[in-house]
Design a protein around this motif. Structure first.
Motif, mmCIF file in Angstrom:
data_model
loop_
_atom_site.group_PDB
_atom_site.id
_atom_site.type_symbol
_atom_site.label_atom_id
_atom_site.label_comp_id
_atom_site.label_asym_id
_atom_site.label_seq_id
_atom_site.Cartn_x
_atom_site.Cartn_y
_atom_site.Cartn_z
ATOM 1 N N GLU A 159 0.822 -1.208 0.000
ATOM 2 C CA GLU A 159 0.000 0.000 0.000
ATOM 3 C C GLU A 159 0.860 1.264 0.000
ATOM 4 O O GLU A 159 1.870 1.348 0.694
ATOM 5 C CB GLU A 159 -0.913 -0.016 1.229
ATOM 6 C CG GLU A 159 -1.968 1.051 1.228
ATOM 7 C CD GLU A 159 -2.991 0.849 2.333
ATOM 8 O OE1 GLU A 159 -3.800 1.765 2.564
ATOM 9 O OE2 GLU A 159 -2.965 -0.230 2.958
ATOM 10 N N ASN A 160 0.453 2.228 -0.810
ATOM 11 C CA ASN A 160 1.067 3.565 -0.931
ATOM 12 C C ASN A 160 2.422 3.564 -1.624
ATOM 13 O O ASN A 160 3.014 4.631 -1.814
ATOM 14 C CB ASN A 160 1.237 4.235 0.442
ATOM 15 C CG ASN A 160 -0.066 4.393 1.180
ATOM 16 O OD1 ASN A 160 -1.104 4.665 0.578
ATOM 17 N ND2 ASN A 160 -0.026 4.195 2.493
ATOM 18 N N SER A 161 2.931 2.426 -2.014
ATOM 19 C CA SER A 161 4.285 2.376 -2.565
ATOM 20 C C SER A 161 4.338 2.895 -3.999
ATOM 21 O O SER A 161 3.331 2.939 -4.714
ATOM 22 C CB SER A 161 4.837 0.957 -2.493
ATOM 23 O OG SER A 161 5.136 0.625 -1.146
ATOM 24 N N VAL A 162 5.552 3.291 -4.408
ATOM 25 C CA VAL A 162 5.801 3.870 -5.725
ATOM 26 C C VAL A 162 6.864 3.044 -6.435
ATOM 27 O O VAL A 162 7.902 2.726 -5.855
ATOM 28 C CB VAL A 162 6.277 5.332 -5.612
ATOM 29 C CG1 VAL A 162 6.556 5.917 -6.994
ATOM 30 C CG2 VAL A 162 5.258 6.181 -4.858
ATOM 31 N N GLY A 181 15.055 0.499 -10.279
ATOM 32 C CA GLY A 181 16.163 -0.307 -10.767
ATOM 33 C C GLY A 181 15.733 -1.622 -11.372
ATOM 34 O O GLY A 181 14.549 -1.934 -11.459
ATOM 35 N N ASN A 182 16.714 -2.400 -11.809
ATOM 36 C CA ASN A 182 16.478 -3.705 -12.421
ATOM 37 C C ASN A 182 17.498 -4.703 -11.871
ATOM 38 O O ASN A 182 18.681 -4.641 -12.207
ATOM 39 C CB ASN A 182 16.623 -3.608 -13.936
ATOM 40 C CG ASN A 182 16.416 -4.945 -14.627
ATOM 41 O OD1 ASN A 182 15.916 -5.890 -14.048
ATOM 42 N ND2 ASN A 182 16.808 -5.003 -15.899
ATOM 43 N N PRO A 183 17.038 -5.621 -10.983
ATOM 44 C CA PRO A 183 15.685 -5.716 -10.423
ATOM 45 C C PRO A 183 15.442 -4.605 -9.406
ATOM 46 O O PRO A 183 16.387 -4.072 -8.808
ATOM 47 C CB PRO A 183 15.684 -7.101 -9.759
ATOM 48 C CG PRO A 183 17.116 -7.324 -9.392
ATOM 49 C CD PRO A 183 17.938 -6.684 -10.480
ATOM 50 N N ALA A 184 14.169 -4.255 -9.213
ATOM 51 C CA ALA A 184 13.826 -3.133 -8.342
ATOM 52 C C ALA A 184 14.173 -3.412 -6.884
ATOM 53 O O ALA A 184 13.937 -4.508 -6.378
ATOM 54 C CB ALA A 184 12.325 -2.820 -8.458
ATOM 55 N N VAL A 185 14.746 -2.399 -6.245
ATOM 56 C CA VAL A 185 15.064 -2.465 -4.813
ATOM 57 C C VAL A 185 14.567 -1.195 -4.145
ATOM 58 O O VAL A 185 14.301 -0.180 -4.806
ATOM 59 C CB VAL A 185 16.591 -2.613 -4.573
ATOM 60 C CG1 VAL A 185 17.098 -3.928 -5.128
ATOM 61 C CG2 VAL A 185 17.349 -1.443 -5.195
ATOM 62 N N VAL A 186 14.437 -1.220 -2.818
ATOM 63 C CA VAL A 186 13.951 -0.059 -2.078
ATOM 64 C C VAL A 186 15.006 1.041 -2.135
ATOM 65 O O VAL A 186 16.168 0.838 -1.795
ATOM 66 C CB VAL A 186 13.640 -0.431 -0.612
ATOM 67 C CG1 VAL A 186 13.251 0.820 0.177
ATOM 68 C CG2 VAL A 186 12.514 -1.469 -0.559
ATOM 69 N N ILE A 187 14.572 2.249 -2.559
ATOM 70 C CA ILE A 187 15.488 3.392 -2.614
ATOM 71 C C ILE A 187 15.039 4.531 -1.702
ATOM 72 O O ILE A 187 15.783 5.481 -1.484
ATOM 73 C CB ILE A 187 15.635 3.917 -4.060
ATOM 74 C CG1 ILE A 187 14.273 4.311 -4.654
ATOM 75 C CG2 ILE A 187 16.323 2.882 -4.932
ATOM 76 C CD1 ILE A 187 14.361 4.882 -6.067
ATOM 77 N N LYS A 188 13.818 4.418 -1.149
ATOM 78 C CA LYS A 188 13.343 5.469 -0.249
ATOM 79 C C LYS A 188 12.188 4.938 0.591
ATOM 80 O O LYS A 188 11.392 4.126 0.124
ATOM 81 C CB LYS A 188 12.871 6.694 -1.049
ATOM 82 C CG LYS A 188 12.476 7.884 -0.190
ATOM 83 C CD LYS A 188 12.145 9.100 -1.047
ATOM 84 C CE LYS A 188 11.805 10.310 -0.181
ATOM 85 N NZ LYS A 188 11.537 11.525 -0.991
ATOM 86 N N GLN A 189 12.105 5.408 1.828
ATOM 87 C CA GLN A 189 10.992 5.093 2.721
ATOM 88 C C GLN A 189 10.012 6.260 2.735
ATOM 89 O O GLN A 189 10.428 7.427 2.745
ATOM 90 C CB GLN A 189 11.498 4.833 4.140
ATOM 91 C CG GLN A 189 12.456 3.665 4.276
ATOM 92 C CD GLN A 189 11.756 2.323 4.225
ATOM 93 O OE1 GLN A 189 10.555 2.220 4.474
ATOM 94 N NE2 GLN A 189 12.508 1.273 3.923
ATOM 95 N N LEU A 190 8.727 5.954 2.728
ATOM 96 C CA LEU A 190 7.695 6.983 2.865
ATOM 97 C C LEU A 190 7.190 7.000 4.301
ATOM 98 O O LEU A 190 7.155 5.963 4.970
ATOM 99 C CB LEU A 190 6.527 6.706 1.909
ATOM 100 C CG LEU A 190 6.874 6.662 0.416
ATOM 101 C CD1 LEU A 190 5.633 6.343 -0.399
ATOM 102 C CD2 LEU A 190 7.490 7.979 -0.047
ATOM 103 N N ASN A 191 6.802 8.172 4.763
ATOM 104 C CA ASN A 191 6.291 8.331 6.129
ATOM 105 C C ASN A 191 4.812 7.951 6.174
ATOM 106 O O ASN A 191 3.969 8.697 5.658
ATOM 107 C CB ASN A 191 6.483 9.769 6.596
ATOM 108 C CG ASN A 191 6.042 9.978 8.039
ATOM 109 O OD1 ASN A 191 5.552 9.059 8.697
ATOM 110 N ND2 ASN A 191 6.202 11.188 8.543
ATOM 111 N N PRO A 192 4.464 6.810 6.774
ATOM 112 C CA PRO A 192 3.057 6.378 6.784
ATOM 113 C C PRO A 192 2.149 7.268 7.620
ATOM 114 O O PRO A 192 0.929 7.204 7.490
ATOM 115 C CB PRO A 192 3.138 4.958 7.360
ATOM 116 C CG PRO A 192 4.378 4.955 8.189
ATOM 117 C CD PRO A 192 5.343 5.871 7.493
#
Length: 240
Positions: A159-162, A181-192
């Protein structure tokens, strides 16, 4: 030519025809389509197969050169399924293809040329048919998938991810993150805990979004005449 010279009256007639087409032709391609769909160039949208559903206030921006494609494939043993939640946006060139199931939550946004497929369609050794190479995709609420991103089989996006533009997603994505990226990895955290405006905010009052769009078009085309429109077609010129 940098200006749209279409007279407002002609634009209204086009909108009326578009609404008629959606209600009497386009809607019948879905097993279920909710209220107030807004579809740009609905005749260009390509929909194949059964078990394709969409919720309220679906917004699709299609084009003859970059059609939106929704496809569910079936064989003797199984059939694909596509379910799209309320208030979703799907942009030109996006392709969603299912052999088992693709479930998309509410308020999701798909930028231009996104690609989702829950199957590899051919096995590594058995290349005659899809055999043990399909797994469901789940896109949870309020996910934003960027330009040209691709989501593979068996993936759940939280949920809420980009998903950043051009990313290739082959593993699960947690809630409230940005991946790239390829393969995609987490590059930023969102504030829930931070308040987030979602697409459903535009549709809180029934019909309000369509009225707002009509007013914007009226302002943009105000003062256009049939003469200037015809001249722009046959004798286009630079408009600074």
């Amino acid at each position: 030519m940098r200006k749209n010279y279409t007279p407002y009256l002609f634009s209204q007639l086009q909108d009326r025809w578009n609404t008629f087409y959606i209600q009497h032709f386009f809607r019948k391609h879905f097993d279920r389509l909710g209220r107030e769909p807004l579809v740009v160039k609905p005749a260009s949208v390509e929909i194949f197969g059964s078990q394709i559903e969409a919720g309220d206030c679906l917004h699709m921006i299609s084009d003859n050169a970059r059609p939106i494609r929704l496809t569910s494939w079936a064989d003797k043993k199984s059939s694909g399924r596509i379910r799209i939640g309320d208030y979703c946006l799907i942009s030109p060139g996006t392709t969603i293809t299912s052999a088992v199931s693709i479930d998309i939550g509410k308020n999701c946004m798909f930028a231009t040329d996104c690609y989702l497929s829950d199957s590899d369609w051919h096995g590594l050794y058995n290349r005659l048919r899809p055999f043990r190479c399909s797994k469901p995709i789940v896109i949870k609420d309020n996910v934003w998938i960027g330009h040209g991103a691709k989501v593979g089989k068996g993936v759940t996006i939280g949920e809420n991810s980009v998903v950043a533009a051009g990313a290739i997603v082959v593993n699960d994505v947690p809630d409230n993150v940005v991946v790239g990226g390829n393969p995609a990895v987490v590059i930023k955290q969102l504030n829930p805990k931070r308040k987030m405006l979602k697409r459903e905010f535009m549709f809180q009052q029934e019909g309000a979004f369509q009225q707002q769009q009509e007013e914007l078009v009226r302002l943009a085309l105000e003062g256009n005449t049939v003469f200037s429109w015809i001249r722009s077609i046959f004798f286009p010129r630079f408009s600074g």
